[in-house]
Design a protein around this motif. Structure first.
Motif, PDB file in Angstrom:
ATOM      1  N   GLU A   5       6.222 -12.826  12.578  1.00 33.47           N
ATOM      2  CA  GLU A   5       7.145 -12.442  11.505  1.00 33.47           C
ATOM      3  C   GLU A   5       6.960 -13.427  10.357  1.00 33.47           C
ATOM      4  O   GLU A   5       7.127 -14.640  10.538  1.00 33.47           O
ATOM      5  N   LEU A   6       6.626 -12.888   9.177  1.00 33.07           N
ATOM      6  CA  LEU A   6       6.489 -13.740   7.992  1.00 33.07           C
ATOM      7  C   LEU A   6       7.800 -13.696   7.220  1.00 33.07           C
ATOM      8  O   LEU A   6       8.321 -12.614   6.921  1.00 33.07           O
ATOM      9  N   PHE A  18      -0.720 -16.686   0.467  1.00 35.66           N
ATOM     10  CA  PHE A  18      -1.790 -17.410   1.167  1.00 35.66           C
ATOM     11  C   PHE A  18      -1.739 -17.078   2.666  1.00 35.66           C
ATOM     12  O   PHE A  18      -2.767 -16.971   3.325  1.00 35.66           O
ATOM     13  N   VAL A  19      -0.540 -16.920   3.171  1.00 38.08           N
ATOM     14  CA  VAL A  19      -0.379 -16.577   4.596  1.00 38.08           C
ATOM     15  C   VAL A  19      -0.741 -15.109   4.821  1.00 38.08           C
ATOM     16  O   VAL A  19      -1.443 -14.769   5.781  1.00 38.08           O
ATOM     17  N   ARG A  20      -0.271 -14.233   3.904  1.00 39.99           N
ATOM     18  CA  ARG A  20      -0.583 -12.805   4.069  1.00 39.99           C
ATOM     19  C   ARG A  20      -2.092 -12.587   4.129  1.00 39.99           C
ATOM     20  O   ARG A  20      -2.588 -11.816   4.950  1.00 39.99           O
ATOM     21  N   LEU A  21      -2.830 -13.258   3.234  1.00 37.72           N
ATOM     22  CA  LEU A  21      -4.290 -13.051   3.199  1.00 37.72           C
ATOM     23  C   LEU A  21      -4.928 -13.437   4.528  1.00 37.72           C
ATOM     24  O   LEU A  21      -5.829 -12.745   5.015  1.00 37.72           O
ATOM     25  N   ALA A  22      -4.468 -14.528   5.111  1.00 39.59           N
ATOM     26  CA  ALA A  22      -5.029 -14.960   6.401  1.00 39.59           C
ATOM     27  C   ALA A  22      -4.696 -13.942   7.491  1.00 39.59           C
ATOM     28  O   ALA A  22      -5.550 -13.577   8.306  1.00 39.59           O
ATOM     29  N   LEU A  23      -3.450 -13.461   7.501  1.00 46.96           N
ATOM     30  CA  LEU A  23      -3.056 -12.466   8.504  1.00 46.96           C
ATOM     31  C   LEU A  23      -3.866 -11.183   8.332  1.00 46.96           C
ATOM     32  O   LEU A  23      -4.298 -10.564   9.312  1.00 46.96           O
ATOM     33  N   GLU A  24      -4.092 -10.803   7.089  1.00 51.01           N
ATOM     34  CA  GLU A  24      -4.827  -9.567   6.811  1.00 51.01           C
ATOM     35  C   GLU A  24      -6.296  -9.706   7.206  1.00 51.01           C
ATOM     36  O   GLU A  24      -6.876  -8.793   7.793  1.00 51.01           O
ATOM     37  N   ILE A  28      -4.235  -9.205  11.972  1.00 47.74           N
ATOM     38  CA  ILE A  28      -3.091  -9.421  12.868  1.00 47.74           C
ATOM     39  C   ILE A  28      -1.899  -8.618  12.349  1.00 47.74           C
ATOM     40  O   ILE A  28      -1.526  -8.745  11.194  1.00 47.74           O
ATOM     41  N   PRO A  29      -1.299  -7.788  13.206  1.00 44.49           N
ATOM     42  CA  PRO A  29      -0.087  -7.092  12.738  1.00 44.49           C
ATOM     43  C   PRO A  29       1.054  -8.087  12.537  1.00 44.49           C
ATOM     44  O   PRO A  29       1.194  -9.034  13.305  1.00 44.49           O
ATOM     45  N   TYR A  30       1.820  -7.896  11.478  1.00 45.29           N
ATOM     46  CA  TYR A  30       2.945  -8.801  11.219  1.00 45.29           C
ATOM     47  C   TYR A  30       4.057  -8.049  10.512  1.00 45.29           C
ATOM     48  O   TYR A  30       3.800  -7.037   9.859  1.00 45.29           O
ATOM     49  N   ARG A  31       5.261  -8.554  10.670  1.00 43.06           N
ATOM     50  CA  ARG A  31       6.393  -7.980   9.929  1.00 43.06           C
ATOM     51  C   ARG A  31       6.700  -8.911   8.774  1.00 43.06           C
ATOM     52  O   ARG A  31       6.920 -10.101   8.977  1.00 43.06           O
ATOM     53  N   ASP A  32       6.697  -8.355   7.563  1.00 47.78           N
ATOM     54  CA  ASP A  32       7.014  -9.140   6.362  1.00 47.78           C
ATOM     55  C   ASP A  32       8.532  -9.001   6.216  1.00 47.78           C
ATOM     56  O   ASP A  32       9.030  -8.100   5.543  1.00 47.78           O
TER      57      ASP A  32
END
Ligand SMILES: N[C@@H](CCC(=O)N[C@@H](CS)C(=O)NCC(=O)O)C(=O)O
Length: 246
Positions: A5-6, A18-24, A28-32
């Motif tokens: 969860e971000l 910066f975090v979103r780009l790494a997750l993308e 990796i699936p994530y909840r913003d």
């Protein structure tokens, strides 16, 4: 429910990007969390942490990432964690430290970029500090931005594995962060960057390579990518983008 969860402010790219780009990149699936529809989740969980209600390793400011039982704050710290877990950084100690060092330097750069439009106080409106912002931006464009950008250009040139990446011969998270920083600077200071970029061929090539990466290209074209705007870290105020000003 996905594992990650971000937590970041809705409506801006900011340091959360910066975090979103790494997750993308890692797929990796994530909840913003704060971008979920209001009423469902929204800002509430973010404020729960920031209002001092959370126990344990409470973060001071977003972005922070919840990963199972861990709550990780500070952009560079989050990226160090994701880098190790998802192979977005070298695995040896020297390489991990080098990636973190580059990211922390980008963090310093980002703080100075923020201060071009908020040189007096983050809590004041831009309109209340325009004259100071003009002074700060003049020095930023003349001295600080070239100094940081030439540093990263040099790191690319001196990479023993070749100038295509900051570290080794593959994409790591500092590459993504340098991409994001250049993209944001182009948005904020198009006139100044057009001149500065002439001396940054390797950085521009890295930017283009990251932009063309299938996972990043898909993300940038998706609704998950928030457009730059004047509430974020990278803002476009034409009166600050005056590289010709004496
Ligand atoms: N060094 C921290 C800085 C975090 C930070 O400044 N977050 C901003 C948003 S980008 C914020 O909300 N700050 C609130 C505050 O400083 O009071 C990092 O890199 O994550």
């Amino acid at each position: 429910m996905s594992e990650y969860e971000l937590y970041y402010w809705p409506g801006i790219q900011g340091r959360g990007e910066f975090v979103r780009l790494a997750l993308e990149l890692a797929g990796i699936p994530y909840r913003d969390v704060a971008r979920l529809p209001e009423g469902k989740d929204g800002l509430k969980p973010l404020m729960y942490f920031l209002d001092g209600k959370a126990m344990g390793h409470a973060p001071f400011a977003p972005p922070f990432l919840k990963a199972g039982g861990l709550v990780i704050g500070q952009t560079a710290n989050i990226l160090m964690f994701l880098g190790a877990r998802h192979d977005l950084a070298p695995s040896d100690e020297a390489g991990r430290l080098w990636a973190n060092q580059l990211q922390l330097t980008i963090g310093d750069f980002v703080a100075e970029i923020h201060d071009t439009h908020h040189p007096v106080a983050s809590g004041l409106y831009y309109e209340d500090q325009i004259e100071e912002a003009k002074k700060r931006s003049k020095d930023f464009l003349k001295a600080r931005a070239p100094k940081y950008l030439r540093y990263f250009e040099r790191i690319l040139a001196r990479n023993e594995a070749g100038p295509a990446h900051l570290i080794g011969d593959r994409l790591t998270y500092p590459d993504l962060s340098l991409f994001q920083t250049l993209t944001g600077l182009r948005y904020g200071f198009p006139r100044a960057m057009a001149a500065l970029e002439k001396k940054l061929p390797l950085t521009v090539a890295l930017h283009d390579r990251v932009h063309a990466h299938p996972k990043i290209a898909a993300y940038l074209a998706s609704p998950r990518r928030i457009a730059f705007n004047e509430q974020g870290l990278f803002r476009h105020y034409p009166e600050l983008d005056r590289p010709d000003r004496k």
